[in-house]
Structure formats: structure tokens, C-alpha cells
Scaffold this motif. Structure first.
Motif, mmCIF file in Angstrom:
data_model
loop_
_atom_site.group_PDB
_atom_site.id
_atom_site.type_symbol
_atom_site.label_atom_id
_atom_site.label_comp_id
_atom_site.label_asym_id
_atom_site.label_seq_id
_atom_site.Cartn_x
_atom_site.Cartn_y
_atom_site.Cartn_z
ATOM 1 N N GLN A 47 0.904 -1.063 -0.003
ATOM 2 C CA GLN A 47 -0.170 0.086 -0.068
ATOM 3 C C GLN A 47 0.912 1.166 0.095
ATOM 4 O OE1 GLN A 47 -3.506 -1.229 3.062
ATOM 5 N NE2 GLN A 47 -1.518 -2.080 3.621
ATOM 6 N N ILE A 71 -4.744 6.622 -1.585
ATOM 7 C CA ILE A 71 -3.790 5.338 -1.072
ATOM 8 C C ILE A 71 -4.239 4.463 -1.999
ATOM 9 C CG2 ILE A 71 -3.989 3.374 0.441
ATOM 10 C CD1 ILE A 71 -3.694 6.069 1.836
ATOM 11 N N PHE A 98 0.892 5.835 0.001
ATOM 12 C CA PHE A 98 0.236 7.165 0.033
ATOM 13 C C PHE A 98 0.724 7.886 -1.032
ATOM 14 C CE2 PHE A 98 1.323 6.559 4.779
ATOM 15 C CZ PHE A 98 -0.091 6.492 5.232
#
Ligand code: GLY
Length: 438
Positions: A199, A273, A201
Motif C-alpha cells: 500500500q 491510498i 500514500f
């Protein structure tokens, strides 16, 4: 800072808990999640697809930005609608969210921009052409509806489908029912390897990756039974996985960065995200799919390790000023407690008891998922994943044991996978990868 969280599951509970360290959290949820309700300055329980109502709640509470948890409102354009009212969001616009909501768009992007990590695939809007492709494929296939299906649409030959003939029957079903909203299908090669999640940002330009994690999608121990939303996940203290090298991780992040650059060219800058679902194959990482949001349960692994202020990160995402982020060098294990009948969708509505104090005394955390508090404040099950328990320690093994100990304090008509993140299961994965890589 006043931040609105949209969504009602454990993922949103984890997001809200991380934001709550420094921000005032306001929550708009489809079901009264007791964990979210408790930490929110104000909350509304209402239809998550009613954007008018979400905007009114946001304005009444003068929130400065929104953090969108699930994919469904992203697909319908919640970020675009909030932007019209001057409220920026952590979450992509409708166009940019196509990286998750339109699998044909995703595969085409990889082709058009020569992004590495792609696989053999075809997209079809004509049934006969789809059948011909399967007949001539020369191996087992994976069938994917193009649009969102709540995680239930992907079927694999050798798993849910016996052979390519059954795959053709399923393709017909997808066309007949316009499953996922499209009369079309994506057909892909079946990959051999180990799946993992990264994952990141993303602020439209820059990406800051988080520790890798691995989910356990099968319902039952030994990776058996139907595919679920995920029965538990782990991450390691070096932010890699026992079978995943730094080189594999860096290659995966590079694929994600190239994807972000391509989305910016093709659609709009991606802010939010990005969840990359990868398969580590003999010749390196391949992308299986993207999600335009945090994973569930993987969000809990990474957010529990986050040493930066999530509210500041959220501000940097919307301002396009992401800079740096730090995660602690600890291992994490998250296990889901689910209703006895899960993933059968029969409603349960029985009471589940959680001794949160005892669990916290053990230095473990509780995240509420598809449960709700009734008028007596009893916590009731629904038909889906109920409660996630998370422990963070120096090793995966210690975290796993702590998680098991904590789960003893949850009682009701529920079960969980005891083998998630156990040494025996991790060794199987290491051996599996060794075999595949030769
Ligand atoms: N863990 C699977 C997902 O979040 O989609």
C-alpha cells in the motif's frame, strides 16, 4: 484539524484511530460501528451512497478534508462531489479510481505505457470472441468481471472453476447478468507464486510506500474453502515478507510509481491510498489488481506501525506535498473473528461479547468491522467479518501468539483461522517460493 471519515468497517476504524491521535474525527457510516462512534466528535449513520447527505454532514461540521475508506463511493464520484463544495479528499476522483473500478482500464494502461509486471490478458465485449480466446489460450485462465463486484467476482480455474469449459460458462453468466455493470470480461493467465500487498500514500505525483503485508483470503485453515474479504494478515519488522526480498519490494514500488504517472497522463492525478495486489512469480512481481483504498485487514497492519501523524499525511496528500514517512521496525499480525456461517451471507444478528479491557491489557488492539451496536449497546454480528484483533511485537511469531491470546476474550457464534501467520504456514510459503524460483 477536522477530518471526515466515510465508511463503517474495521479499515475505517483503523484510519480514524490513527487520525484521532491529533485530529478531530467526524464519521459518516452506513452502520453504527461502536469503535468509530466512540472516537468520533460527531457521527451520522446513514446511506453511504447518499452524497447529498454526506456533503451536508461535512459542511454542518465544517470539516477541512475527507478520508474515504471504501471503494464504492469512490466509484460513484464522492471525491469529485466533495471537491465541488471545496472539501478536498484523501481518495482518487472517479476517473482516477478506474485503476480499481475498471479492470479493462487497468490492463490497457499497463499495455499503453509499457509498465512492467503485466501478464497475458484479453478484454472482451463479445461473447464468441471471449470463448475463442479461452479455447486458444493454451492453459488455465482467470476470469474477472470488469467492474466492482464486492470482491466476489474473480474466479480461477483450479479453484472455483474446474476447467476452461466452466470458465466459459462463467463468462456467459457475467455477460447475461452484466456483472459488475459491464457486458464484458477480462481474461487473464493463471499465475503461480505467492500473493502480497503493498500500500502507498500518493499525492498525485509522489508515492510513499508502506510495509509489505500478506493477507489470507481463504475461509478455512490450510488455505482451504471459499475466498473471503481476508481472514488475517501480517507484516514483518524489516517491512518485507519472509519470501519477499528488498529487490522484489523495490520492483513492486517502481511498478506502482509508473502506474501513478500513467494515470496522471491518461485520466487525472491520483491522490489517496493505492493498494497493489501482487503475485511474486519465478521472474519477479506481477500485478494482479489495484485497489483505490486501504486494504482490509492490511490497513491495520501498517497503520499500527505508522510513526508519523496521519492527519498531516492526509493534508500533504491533498496539497500534493508528500515528503517522508516512518514506520516502526516491528512485526504485526491481524486476525479476523467472523460469524460461524461466514462467508455464507445469511444474517446472524446474535450478540458477540468482547472484553476490550482484557485485550488491551495484553497489549493487543480491537477493530470493529461488520458489527453494529443495537439500542441496548449490545454488539451484534451481521453476515460478514466481525472483529479484527491486532498485535505488534518484535517478531511475527510473538505477534501471532499475542493475537491468539487476545482472541480468547471474544465470545459468540464466531470462528477465526488459528493458522494465520503461524510459523508452519510461513515456512510453507518460503518453501513454495523456493520451488517456484528454482
Ligand atoms: N484484503 C483484501 C482487500 O482489502 O481488498
Amino acid at each position: 484539524m477536522k477530518i471526515l471519515v466515510v465508511g463503517s468497517g474495521a479499515r475505517e476504524h483503523a484510519i480514524a484511530k490513527a487520525l484521532d491521535r491529533t485530529a478531530d474525527v467526524y464519521t459518516y457510516m452506513g452502520r453504527k460501528n461502536p469503535g468509530l462512534a466512540r472516537l468520533s466528535v460527531n457521527y451520522e449513520v446513514n446511506d453511504e451512497s447518499d452524497f447529498g447527505s454526506i456533503i451536508k454532514f461535512a459542511k454542518d461540521n465544517e470539516v477541512e478534508l475527507a478520508f474515504i475508506g471504501p471503494e464504492a463511493p469512490l466509484e460513484k464520484g464522492i471525491v469529485d462531489e466533495l471537491a465541488k463544495e471545496g472539501i478536498p479528499s484523501v481518495g482518487p476522483t472517479k476517473k482516477a479510481a478506474q485503476i480499481e473500478t475498471n479492470k479493462a482500464f487497468m490492463r490497457q494502461l499497463f499495455d499503453d505505457y509499457n509498465i512492467p509486471g503485466s501478464i497475458k490478458h484479453g478484454t472482451f465485449y463479445d461473447l464468441d470472441e471471449a470463448f475463442k480466446y479461452i479455447d486458444e489460450f493454451g492453459g488455465p485462465v482467470v476470469i474477472k468481471p470488469i467492474g466492482l463486484t464486492g470482491g466476489k467476482g474473480v474466479k480461477i480455474v483450479g479453484d472455483q472453476l474446474a476447467d476452461n469449459n466452466e470458465a466459459k460458462e462463467y463468462v456467459k453468466e457475467i455477460f447475461d447478468q452484466k456483472m459488475g455493470g459491464f457486458e464484458g470480461v477480462v481474461i487473464e493467465e493463471l499465475l503461480l507464486g505467492e500473493e502480497y500487498t503493498i500500500q502507498a500514500f500518493v499525492d498525485g505525483e509522489h508515492i510513499l510506500p508502506m510495509p509489505a503485508a500478506q493477507d489470507h483470503p481463504h475461509a478455512f485453515e490450510g488455505n482451504k474453502g471459499p475466498i473471503t474479504g481476508g481472514m488475517g494478515s501480517y507484516s514483518d519488522k524489516n517491512h518485507l515478507l519472509p519470501f519477499l526480498t528488498k529487490k522484489d519490494y523495490d520492483e513492486s514500488v517502481s511498478i506502482m510509481k509508473q502506474t501513478i504517472d500513467a494515470i496522471k497522463e491518461e485520466a487525472e492525478p491520483y491522490k489517496g491510498i493505492l493498494y497493489g495486489q501482487f503475485m511474486l512469480c519465478a521472474d519477479g512481481p506481477k500485478i494482479i489488481e489495484y485497489n483505490a483504498r486501504f486494504g482490509d485487514p492490511e490497513s491495520m497492519n501498517v497503520l499500527s506501525l505508522l510513526e508519523y501523524d496521519l492527519a498531516q499525511i492526509a493534508r500533504q496528500i491533498v496539497d500534493g506535498e508528500l515528503n517522508t514517512v516512518v514506520f516502526s521496525n516491528k512485526a504485526s499480525v491481524c486476525k479476523y473473528v467472523v460469524p460461524d456461517k461466514y462467508p455464507n451471507t445469511e444474517a446472524n444478528d446474535t450478540i458477540v461479547t468482547i472484553d476490550e479491557e482484557k485485550i488491551n491489557d495484553l497489549d493487543a488492539e480491537v477493530y470493529y468491522a461488520a458489527v453494529y451496536s443495537d439500542e441496548n449497546d449490545d454488539i451484534k454480528l451481521t453476515s460478514s467479518r466481525a472483529i479484527a484483533v491486532l498485535a505488534v511485537r518484535d517478531t511475527i511469531s510473538e505477534s501471532e501468539k499475542a493475537c491468539e491470546e487476545a482472541i480468547n476474550y471474544i465470545n459468540g457464534e464466531v470462528y477465526h483461522r488459528r493458522d494465520v501467520a503461524t510459523e508452519a504456514l510461513l515456512n510453507e510459503k518460503i518453501e513454495h517460493m523456493k520451488e517456484i524460483r528454482g
